[in-house]
Design an enzyme around this catalytic site. Sequence first.
Site, PDB file in Angstrom:
ATOM      1  CE  LYS A   1      -6.309  -8.241  -1.957  1.00 48.68           C
ATOM      2  NZ  LYS A   1      -6.617  -7.848  -0.589  1.00 48.68           N
TER       3      LYS A   1
ATOM      4  CE  LYS B   1     -13.244  -3.645   0.194  1.00 48.04           C
ATOM      5  NZ  LYS B   1     -12.308  -3.193   1.234  1.00 48.04           N
TER       6      LYS B   1
ATOM      7  CE  LYS C   1      -4.407  -1.707   1.093  1.00 46.85           C
ATOM      8  NZ  LYS C   1      -5.712  -1.609   1.714  1.00 46.85           N
TER       9      LYS C   1
HETATM   10  P1  ATP Z   1      -8.334  -3.066  -0.482  1.00 52.71           P
HETATM   11  O1  ATP Z   1      -8.320  -3.308  -1.933  1.00 52.71           O
HETATM   12  O2  ATP Z   1      -8.949  -1.755  -0.080  1.00 52.71           O
HETATM   13  O3  ATP Z   1      -7.065  -3.384   0.206  1.00 52.71           O
HETATM   14  P2  ATP Z   1      -9.606  -5.593  -0.061  1.00 52.71           P
HETATM   15  O4  ATP Z   1     -10.384  -5.832  -1.304  1.00 52.71           O
HETATM   16  O5  ATP Z   1      -8.390  -6.373   0.191  1.00 52.71           O
HETATM   17  O6  ATP Z   1      -9.364  -4.052   0.132  1.00 52.71           O
HETATM   18  P3  ATP Z   1     -10.612  -5.739   2.678  1.00 52.71           P
HETATM   19  O7  ATP Z   1     -11.688  -4.918   3.231  1.00 52.71           O
HETATM   20  O8  ATP Z   1      -9.253  -5.332   3.066  1.00 52.71           O
HETATM   21  O9  ATP Z   1     -10.666  -5.797   1.089  1.00 52.71           O
HETATM   22  O10 ATP Z   1     -10.866  -7.265   2.990  1.00 52.71           O
HETATM   23  C1  ATP Z   1     -12.039  -7.831   3.485  1.00 52.71           C
HETATM   24  C2  ATP Z   1     -11.905  -9.331   3.518  1.00 52.71           C
HETATM   25  O11 ATP Z   1     -11.919  -9.860   2.183  1.00 52.71           O
HETATM   26  C3  ATP Z   1     -10.599  -9.839   4.143  1.00 52.71           C
HETATM   27  O12 ATP Z   1     -10.885 -10.966   4.943  1.00 52.71           O
HETATM   28  C4  ATP Z   1      -9.764 -10.245   2.964  1.00 52.71           C
HETATM   29  O13 ATP Z   1      -8.855 -11.272   3.296  1.00 52.71           O
HETATM   30  C5  ATP Z   1     -10.815 -10.735   1.991  1.00 52.71           C
HETATM   31  N1  ATP Z   1     -10.383 -10.610   0.605  1.00 52.71           N
HETATM   32  C6  ATP Z   1     -10.133  -9.445  -0.049  1.00 52.71           C
HETATM   33  N2  ATP Z   1      -9.780  -9.675  -1.324  1.00 52.71           N
HETATM   34  C7  ATP Z   1      -9.795 -11.018  -1.500  1.00 52.71           C
HETATM   35  C8  ATP Z   1      -9.514 -11.888  -2.612  1.00 52.71           C
HETATM   36  N3  ATP Z   1      -9.149 -11.393  -3.789  1.00 52.71           N
HETATM   37  N4  ATP Z   1      -9.638 -13.221  -2.437  1.00 52.71           N
HETATM   38  C9  ATP Z   1     -10.017 -13.723  -1.228  1.00 52.71           C
HETATM   39  N5  ATP Z   1     -10.306 -12.966  -0.137  1.00 52.71           N
HETATM   40  C10 ATP Z   1     -10.196 -11.637  -0.263  1.00 52.71           C
END
Ligand code: ATP
Length: 333
Positions: free
Chosen positions: A199, A202, A117
């Site tokens: 990954k 969002k 990040k």
């Molecule tokens: P950002 O992109 O803002 O870092 P993020 O998409 O990683 O956010 P979070 O709010 O940080 O989302 O994560 C919420 C939950 O979703 C966490 O338990 C995280 O491990 C899970 N998660 C996020 N992206 C994935 C993915 N691509 N595959 C599986 N689990 C995910």
Amino acid sequence: MPDQNGKKIVFSGVQPSGNLTIGNYLGAIKNFSRFSDEYKTFYCVVDLHSITVRQVPAELRRRTYETLALYMACGLDEKKNTLFVQSHVPAHAELGWILDCYTMFGELSRMTQFKDKSAKNAENINAGLFTYPSLMAADILLYQTDVVPVGIDQKQHLELARDVAMRFNQIYSDTFTVPEGYIPTETMKIMSLSDPTSKMSKSDPNQNSVVYILDSKDDVMRKFKRAVTDSDSTIRYSEDKPGVSNLMTIYRAFTGKSFEEIEREFDGKGYGDFKMAVGEACADGLAPVRDEFARLIADKAHLEAVMKAGAEEAAFYARKTLSKVKRKIGFVV
Ligand code: ATP
Ligand code: LTN
């Protein structure tokens, strides 16, 4: 540590930092409801975490409601689960500060999420981004949590929370339950559709890489049609075929079919047919969530009542841990 009814405790959180993706859904939220009957469950919209990256105020507010509504649309009944917003329970910020003082600079420096990040937000590498994991440890430890369902990207943070809990317990005697992760192996990491080595996230600026839970069927179909595969044309799960393997993982999650069944189903067929089928399965799987979300988001007063009741319930549990912590440290309480 079991609650007063003898139930073990589950805690998890999602940031209201963007529109939720099928990564969030399959890796985390979809699994939350499996704990609702046998555990005391706390599911939190972690808004304090989301301001480690700059947010537009009106959007943050809207997404906080939306994340709560999505929790409910994904099957979390507010009567069976404590659903709340992190900033409504000040104990999170308080314990977060305390745990900062029991978390080492070197430990935080090793966190890969911080490195990723800060590379992506070079103009805003703030102290909160760095100490993010001690606030996450506070979230978890405040509720004497036994189990934390998350995607694999959070494993390192969870291990830090365990280390901090053990360190504190060792200095002051048993105070915190040391939590375990629950990381579903089948869907632990859904990858980006345009770069299947990173990954699905969002906050990805490329909208075509990401399928959002609330995307229309047309959008879902279009995104899968464009998904990166490879120059081969066989549908086979393999490490050297990350694009196809990611689509197979998504298809399996929505249909319940095994990889062998999927390979057989598409034997002799091309990527075009396969991508259409993945798109259909995903759009059909999300349709009930989308419908339920539309119903819930229209009733803001109900969402406000849910978050208020959730925060009161959570604060009751959080206060108990926080006052124990303060007494052990030597604060005058
Ligand atoms: P950002 O992109 O803002 O870092 P993020 O998409 O990683 O956010 P979070 O709010 O940080 O989302 O994560 C919420 C939950 O979703 C966490 O338990 C995280 O491990 C899970 N998660 C996020 N992206 C994935 C993915 N691509 N595959 C599986 N689990 C995910
Ligand atoms: N760090 C997590 C969100 C999060 C969380 C938590 C998850 C904040 N506090 C406590 C589980 C338990 C993320 O970025 N996905």
